[in-house]
Design an enzyme around this catalytic site. Structure first.
Site, PDB file in Angstrom:
ATOM      1  N   TYR A 180      10.306 -68.234  48.179  1.00  0.00           N
ATOM      2  CA  TYR A 180      11.433 -67.781  48.994  1.00  0.00           C
ATOM      3  C   TYR A 180      12.297 -68.987  49.312  1.00  0.00           C
ATOM      4  O   TYR A 180      11.794 -70.048  49.680  1.00  0.00           O
ATOM      5  CB  TYR A 180      10.916 -67.142  50.290  1.00  0.00           C
ATOM      6  N   ASP A 183      12.710 -77.328  46.793  1.00  0.00           N
ATOM      7  CA  ASP A 183      13.027 -76.727  48.089  1.00  0.00           C
ATOM      8  C   ASP A 183      11.929 -77.165  49.066  1.00  0.00           C
ATOM      9  O   ASP A 183      10.846 -76.579  49.099  1.00  0.00           O
ATOM     10  CB  ASP A 183      13.089 -75.209  47.979  1.00  0.00           C
ATOM     11  N   LYS A 217      14.094 -76.919  59.049  1.00  0.00           N
ATOM     12  CA  LYS A 217      12.933 -76.884  59.955  1.00  0.00           C
ATOM     13  C   LYS A 217      12.637 -78.233  60.635  1.00  0.00           C
ATOM     14  O   LYS A 217      13.280 -78.580  61.629  1.00  0.00           O
ATOM     15  CB  LYS A 217      11.715 -76.355  59.189  1.00  0.00           C
TER      16      LYS A 217
END
Ligand code: KE4
Length: 432
Positions: free
Chosen positions: A145, A240, A268
């Protein structure tokens, strides 16, 4: 039994004015049943919901809270920055410090652009890759994802060799057709796509540790082979690292596995809980980005002084205290070893996966090495387990396909208490 009446009342109100009553789908507990808890406060490794129930928190805001909640140095930095103004819409000293620090900590990043989420980082990195190579196709991996930009909400077409098809309503076929899907840990599936489209693939994007289908580590040599294939075909490799960045170690998964991507996306941890994302990499690629180059990308709050102050405070602590990673990674290994022993003792149909401070307990009798094997998990059983843990003060992600996040604030007592609750669950479910 804890009460959740205030959470239920808030959820009822929320559902009237927010789709599904949540601002991000997984929070609605749709995959596990029961009512989502609304959180009143958090400190260190603990969170407290609006009904006063406290939990050991293994979500940590889905990764950002690697030093635990409410870290005094981070809180102090945010307060000091806020007192000087919340946003200027112009450069500020902290964003220069942040860019320099990321470039210093992650050697493959020669230049970096701040954005406001992981999704924005991925969307922009893909655009930069397409602008730099002049190619359109992107290869992603089933089960990974990368946020919700159209090009990433795509699944394999009828045949894996054909164009992607939308994996969400509202994504036009035209946005999906240039995204191809490979199989995680299967280098031949990547080779087949690259040899089918030898001069059309701008980039391969991968989670170097897949942490959105639970936690699936790259097989020995897989990332290195992927690097070689991308180089061979003139295709850029995008890591990623929105989850793994500054989590597996100071230089993320690329440092942990010794593989150098062309571009990296972050999120994050670099915001420490504030809305921050970033993308960066080789200077010649990043100089394609406006205002230097022809790849347009912009953002009102990019480099926001308060968010930069939070992220800088967190990154500086991690840089100054590499022993924190050793502690978290050892804690993760201890947790997984003991959990594996429990599953063995009860002959529970479970798999324990993980890398460093990222773990996952799959309710499956078979090893999990990719999306197809992850999907074999018994999500109904996971829901039972999740609700049992929640009722006993343990808050893990409300989905089989998410990670258990450890922070430097978690103690061995927390882990042992969590394992004893898990043992009680196994005992209630699998005792002969
Ligand atoms: P955001 O746009 O949510 O900041 O980041 C998107 C993203 C990009 N890349 C990776 C590897 C990611 O894991 C994410 C977002 N992660 C999920 C948790 N698995 C966010 C939680 C949520 O969507 O509520």
């Amino acid at each position: 039994m804890s009460t959740s009446s205030r959470s239920e009342a808030l959820f009822a109100r929320a559902k009237k004015v927010i789709p599904g009553g949540v601002n991000s789908p997984v929070r609605a507990f749709g995959a596990v049943g029961g009512n989502p808890r609304f959180i009143a406060s958090a400190d260190k490794e603990m969170i407290t919901d609006v009904d006063g129930n406290t939990y050991i928190d293994y979500i940590g805001s889905w990764g950002p809270m690697i030093l635990g909640h409410n870290h005094p140095a981070i809180l102090e930095a945010v307060k000091k920055a806020a007192e000087k103004g919340l946003s200027f819409g112009a450069g500020c000293p902290d964003e220069v410090d942040m860019a320099e620090l990321i470039c210093e900590m992650v050697p493959s990043v020669e230049m970096v652009r701040m954005v406001n989420s992981g999704t924005e980082a991925v969307m922009s990195a893909i655009r930069a890759a397409r602008g730099f190579t002049g190619r359109n196709k992107i290869i992603k991996f089933e089960g990974c994802y990368h946020g919700h930009c159209d090009a990433m909400l795509v699944k394999a077409g009828s045949g894996v060799m054909t164009s992607g098809v939308p994996d969400s309503a509202g994504v036009p076929a035209g946005c999906a057709e240039d995204t191809l899907t490979a199989v995680y840990n299967d280098i031949e599936s990547v080779r087949a796509l690259l040899s089918r489209f030898p001069e059309d693939v701008a980039a391969v994007i991968i989670e170097p540790v897949a942490a959105n289908m639970g936690v699936v580590a790259p097989k020995e040599g897989f990332l290195k082979e992927l690097r070689g294939l991308c180089t061979e075909y003139g295709t850029l490799l995008i890591f990623d690292e929105v989850i793994t960045g500054f989590r597996l170690g100071i230089d993320g998964a690329q440092g942990y596995y010794g593989v150098t991507p062309d571009l990296t996306t972050f999120g994050k941890i670099i915001g420490a809980g504030m809305p921050v994302g970033a993308y960066g990499g080789r200077r010649e690629i990043m100089e394609m980005v406006s205002p230097v180059g022809k790849v347009y990308q912009a953002g009102t709050l990019s480099g926001n002084p308060v968010a930069m102050a939070a992220g800088l405070a967190q990154l500086r602590i991690l840089k100054a205290h590499p022993e924190l990673y050793r502690g978290m990674n050892e804690m993760g290994a201890y947790f997984r070893e003991r959990l594996g022993q429990l599953a063995e003792r009860y002959q529970a149909p479970c798999q324990v996966n993980g890398v460093g401070s990222l773990s996952c307990l799959y309710f499956s009798g078979e090893p999990v090495t990719d999306y197809q094997s992850a999907k074999q998990s018994d999500v109904k059983e996971f829901g039972e387990y999740f609700r049992y843990l929640l009722d006993h003060g343990i808050y893990v992600a409300p989905s089989q396909f998410e990670a258990i996040f450890l922070s430097s604030a978690h103690t061995k007592e927390d882990i042992d208490r969590t394992l004893s609750v898990m043992e009680a669950y196994f005992d209630s479910r699998y005792s002969k």
